[in-house]
Scaffold this motif. Sequence first.
Motif, PDB file in Angstrom:
ATOM      1  N   SER A 153      26.691  25.504  17.015  1.00 21.00           N
ATOM      2  CA  SER A 153      26.190  24.408  16.189  1.00 21.00           C
ATOM      3  C   SER A 153      25.410  23.393  17.016  1.00 21.00           C
ATOM      4  O   SER A 153      24.410  22.831  16.539  1.00 21.00           O
ATOM      5  CB  SER A 153      27.359  23.717  15.472  1.00 21.00           C
ATOM      6  N   PHE A 154      25.848  23.156  18.250  1.00 21.92           N
ATOM      7  CA  PHE A 154      25.151  22.198  19.110  1.00 21.92           C
ATOM      8  C   PHE A 154      24.030  22.857  19.913  1.00 21.92           C
ATOM      9  O   PHE A 154      23.060  22.187  20.289  1.00 21.92           O
ATOM     10  CB  PHE A 154      26.143  21.520  20.064  1.00 21.92           C
ATOM     11  N   PHE A 155      24.149  24.149  20.184  1.00 27.76           N
ATOM     12  CA  PHE A 155      23.125  24.820  20.976  1.00 27.76           C
ATOM     13  C   PHE A 155      21.910  25.206  20.138  1.00 27.76           C
ATOM     14  O   PHE A 155      20.787  25.258  20.663  1.00 27.76           O
ATOM     15  CB  PHE A 155      23.710  26.065  21.643  1.00 27.76           C
ATOM     16  N   THR A 156      22.104  25.487  18.843  1.00 24.22           N
ATOM     17  CA  THR A 156      20.985  25.921  17.999  1.00 24.22           C
ATOM     18  C   THR A 156      19.866  24.883  17.921  1.00 24.22           C
ATOM     19  O   THR A 156      18.692  25.233  18.109  1.00 24.22           O
ATOM     20  CB  THR A 156      21.491  26.265  16.594  1.00 24.22           C
ATOM     21  N   PRO A 157      20.138  23.584  17.652  1.00 18.30           N
ATOM     22  CA  PRO A 157      19.032  22.614  17.692  1.00 18.30           C
ATOM     23  C   PRO A 157      18.361  22.520  19.052  1.00 18.30           C
ATOM     24  O   PRO A 157      17.132  22.381  19.138  1.00 18.30           O
ATOM     25  CB  PRO A 157      19.712  21.291  17.315  1.00 18.30           C
ATOM     26  N   MET A 158      19.144  22.640  20.139  1.00 22.46           N
ATOM     27  CA  MET A 158      18.558  22.581  21.476  1.00 22.46           C
ATOM     28  C   MET A 158      17.718  23.825  21.752  1.00 22.46           C
ATOM     29  O   MET A 158      16.649  23.745  22.384  1.00 22.46           O
ATOM     30  CB  MET A 158      19.664  22.434  22.523  1.00 22.46           C
ATOM     31  N   ILE A 198      19.190  28.830  10.302  1.00 21.94           N
ATOM     32  CA  ILE A 198      20.221  29.459   9.466  1.00 21.94           C
ATOM     33  C   ILE A 198      21.561  29.469  10.190  1.00 21.94           C
ATOM     34  O   ILE A 198      22.630  29.436   9.555  1.00 21.94           O
ATOM     35  CB  ILE A 198      19.790  30.887   9.087  1.00 21.94           C
ATOM     36  N   ARG A 199      21.537  29.476  11.511  1.00 18.25           N
ATOM     37  CA  ARG A 199      22.791  29.507  12.280  1.00 18.25           C
ATOM     38  C   ARG A 199      23.613  28.238  12.089  1.00 18.25           C
ATOM     39  O   ARG A 199      24.802  28.225  12.415  1.00 18.25           O
ATOM     40  CB  ARG A 199      22.476  29.703  13.758  1.00 18.25           C
ATOM     41  N   LEU A 200      22.998  27.181  11.601  1.00 15.02           N
ATOM     42  CA  LEU A 200      23.770  25.953  11.358  1.00 15.02           C
ATOM     43  C   LEU A 200      24.769  26.130  10.226  1.00 15.02           C
ATOM     44  O   LEU A 200      25.611  25.257  10.005  1.00 15.02           O
ATOM     45  CB  LEU A 200      22.822  24.791  11.050  1.00 15.02           C
TER      46      LEU A 200
END
Length: 404
Positions: A96-101, A189-191
């Motif tokens: 959840s935190f790595f996907t935006p990064m 979509i991974r969020l």
Amino acid sequence: MTEKEREKEREEEREEEGVLETSSLDEREYEIQELRERLKSSRVSRFNLIENELSWRKKFSRESLLAGIKDFVILPHHWWYRAWSTFILLWAVYSSFFTPMEFGFFRGLPQHLFLLDFIGQIAFLVDIVLQFFVAYRDSQTYRMVYKRTPIALRYLKSSFVFDLLGCMPWDIIYKACGRKEEVRYLLWIRLYRVRKVHDFLYKLEKDIRINYIITRIIKLIVVELYCTHTAACIFYYLATTLPESQEGYTWIGSLKMGDFSYSHFREIDLGKRYITSLYFAIVTMATVGYGDIHAVNMREMLFVMIYVSFDMVLGAYLIGNMTALIVKGSKTEKFRDKMTDLMKYMNRNRLGRDICEQIKGHFRLQYESSYTNAAAIQEIPISIRSKVIREENPIYGRLQKSSM
């Protein structure tokens, strides 16, 4: 009184004393026996507890692993599936935190982070397979469903598509499609995995072993940090998607902090770029910008307007929840208070473990299905209420018709 009568009375007194002595001895023997049984049971229970906690050979035996599977259906409350759920929860937090990064800092991330993300995708694929065999509680009847066909259909209708799309290698697909930026948008979509974190925090709120206020404050802090983290990644993405010749026409490329210039920000350390982006996101969210960082081009202005509008809703949410913590009376808080009193009662009366679990399970079920309580239809007219009762209890309706 004659001598014979006196001797007879003495004999009766002796017999009564003997009966009392034997009864007192029986009572003492009974108390001693009861005490021995208590000591024995407590000793056995302690040994069982130690054995359950420390006996890894038994815990990881084949029989113990298969105990969580019933007719090729996984029992959701078994220890090994709960351990797997905790493992997936940790990966969901990371993802959840790595996907935006990964979306924003795609062109400057170290390669080992992508390898770690690949391992996480494999774990999520395994979890997708397991979800087709995990029993669930029906939302209408609140009964456990152990049939594989309803379990598979339920998962296919709920989150299977999003879970499968979240495991797709979008970075590889992005490169195979000629590096089209529109393809990388599907990475968001991974969020959808954030729901696992939300469910965990929701269960944590009902856990009476943890302070309710602390749990709620942690949840609000996580929500705020997550929103600012996502906004920081999008801010950097807006700057890094422009050609290098236009770097000076971005919020970070035109930035100067004292004597330091960000004119070639792609060459700056990743941590410094992320902290700068996070600083911009936080001061924009709090609407206390100092003018040192501001939007430069049209894309950045549009996103700042959308972000500030979203921040007004987020601020109302945070303030409302903080107010609710001060003004007690929420449904979850009442449930926690009731469970606390119940635990004190069970501990005081030393009830068995099985009966305690049954009582707690009943109250949890009552909390989750509180809207099905008969009190919810008390305001309905009696004529309609009687029809509802007949619909719920067909036998009662047939008896009432036969009596008429």
